[in-house]
Design an enzyme around this catalytic site. Structure first.
Site, PDB file in Angstrom:
ATOM      1  N   GLY A  26       0.810  -1.155   0.161  1.00 11.58           N
ATOM      2  CA  GLY A  26      -0.071  -0.051  -0.054  1.00 11.58           C
ATOM      3  C   GLY A  26       0.722   1.198  -0.070  1.00 11.58           C
ATOM      4  O   GLY A  26       0.570   2.069   0.587  1.00 11.58           O
ATOM      5  N   GLY A  32       1.203   4.516   3.683  1.00 12.75           N
ATOM      6  CA  GLY A  32       2.414   3.670   3.132  1.00 12.75           C
ATOM      7  C   GLY A  32       3.362   4.782   2.510  1.00 12.75           C
ATOM      8  O   GLY A  32       4.552   4.447   2.644  1.00 12.75           O
ATOM      9  N   TYR A 151     -15.381  -3.292   9.289  1.00 16.57           N
ATOM     10  CA  TYR A 151     -13.804  -2.987   9.086  1.00 16.57           C
ATOM     11  C   TYR A 151     -13.055  -3.472  10.278  1.00 16.57           C
ATOM     12  O   TYR A 151     -12.025  -4.098  10.190  1.00 16.57           O
ATOM     13  CB  TYR A 151     -13.931  -1.516   8.820  1.00 16.57           C
ATOM     14  CG  TYR A 151     -12.599  -0.872   8.873  1.00 16.57           C
ATOM     15  CD1 TYR A 151     -11.555  -1.372   7.745  1.00 16.57           C
ATOM     16  CD2 TYR A 151     -12.063   0.044   9.640  1.00 16.57           C
ATOM     17  CE1 TYR A 151     -10.186  -0.880   7.836  1.00 16.57           C
ATOM     18  CE2 TYR A 151     -10.747   0.582   9.623  1.00 16.57           C
ATOM     19  CZ  TYR A 151     -10.079   0.031   8.803  1.00 16.57           C
ATOM     20  OH  TYR A 151      -8.734   0.615   8.807  1.00 16.57           O
TER      21      TYR A 151
END
Ligand code: GDP
Length: 333
Positions: A26, A32, A151
């Protein structure tokens, strides 16, 4: 299948990463890219794969890629993320993508003998009524906040997967829990952004259009702890390098603020002088989730960027994106 191998400029550093292959999943996202920035000047080989090179939800591809490139260290940052509205409207995408991605990366890391893996979880994994500040041991001790449950469950599964691989296979896989992140590279999408990016965008629009008021979601009373992404990237490297005595670390700044105060700070940063109003038809979400970060502090890390400077750099990033000829999905103009 292609990969970008970015050999950072060697400075003869004695770092644990010297000459090692470090995979940052990522790397195009906000966190990231901050982790990549944090390796500037470090003698490490960064392995960076974009979505076009490698679909992290595809197990065969991920395992084949890992067999070929054999990373020594993995910062597993890549995940589907979004704010309170995105979580409420796209729960299936959040749970499916994250379960698939982390299962592939974590099992692959075991297969190819990765030395250490760091998995990025989220503060919404903690019970909604957890005692404040929240210690790592509070995980799985009570019901979750409903609006982000899918999530949160995916991230809890990732933490438990790292723990299970530690236990069964003695893998050095650990997890971290950051508070609400902000900073360069954020997503300023009108609906899917997190709170800082959402309010930056709307105060800027209110200023530009000379609106008398701008709208903050919820009633302004929930509290959030904020951390600049560059501070988190720094902490992640510190945790990766430290001998692992725990398998889960909270990484926060030790204080939080009410959404109303945050909105006022952002309005000041942006230079908006109108009125702040509240849309109580939008959810408040969890009322408070201040992390107890004593374990990471004991490793010698502490944040360096205060909120005023951090919010200024985030606003500058937003202005750069507005000026860019291809602003793209981060801003959905
Ligand atoms: P959360 O910490 O997981 O709930 O994620 P968010 O970063 O989306 O923060 C949500 C909190 O900020 C809730 O209390 C919202 O009501 C409040 N909030 C106020 N304005 C906004 C906005 O423009 N966007 C988002 N995402 N949240 C907002």
């Amino acid at each position: 299948m292609s990969v970008t191998i970015n050999k950072a400029s060697a400075q003869g550093s004695a770092s644990r990463f010297a000459g090692k292959k470090v995979w940052i999943t990522g790397h195009k996202g906000m966190l990231g890219s901050a982790v990549v920035r944090n390796f500037d000047g470090e003698d490490a080989q960064l392995l960076l794969t974009s979505r076009a090179d490698l679909d992290l939800t595809n197990q065969a591809d991920v395992h084949a890629w890992m067999e070929e490139y054999r990373p020594d260290y993995v910062f597993h940052v890549g995940a589907k993320v979004g704010g309170i509205h995105a979580n409420a409207t796209l729960p299936a995408s959040f749970i499916y993508d994250n379960l698939m991605i982390q299962a592939n990366v974590i099992s692959g890391a075991h297969k190819v003998g990765v030395k250490k893996l760091l998995f990025v979880a989220t503060n919404c994994t903690y019970p909604k009524n957890a005692e404040q500040p929240i210690v790592e041991e509070a995980l799985l001790t009570g019901p979750l906040e409903d609006s982000i449950r899918a999530y949160a469950v995916s991230k809890i599964a990732g933490i438990e997967m790292c723990r299970a691989y530690r236990k069964q296979h003695r893998c050095d896989f650990i997890s971290i829990i950051p508070p609400n992140l902000y900073g360069p590279g954020d997503n300023y999408h009108s609906q899917h952004s997190h709170v800082v990016a959402g309010i930056i965008r709307r105060t800027h629009e209110a200023k530009t259009l000379e609106k008398e008021e701008f709208v903050v979601w919820g009633d302004g009373t929930p509290r959030r702890e904020l951390l600049h992404v560059d501070d988190l990237a720094d902490a992640m490297k510190c945790v990766m390098l430290a001998p692992t005595t725990h398998d889960l670390y909270n990484i926060g700044c030790n204080h939080d603020l009410a959404i109303a105060d945050l909105a006022a700070m952002i309005a000041e940063t942006v230079g908006y002088k109108g009125k702040i109003v509240y849309d109580t038809s939008k959810p408040n979400g969890t009322m408070r989730k201040l992390l107890d970060s004593s374990k990471v502090r004991a490793l010698g890390w502490k944040p360096k960027i205060d909120e005023k400077d951090g919010l200024r750099s985030a606003y500058e990033d937003f202005l750069r994106l507005l000026d860019s000829p291809t602003p793209g999905a981060r801003i959905d103009l």
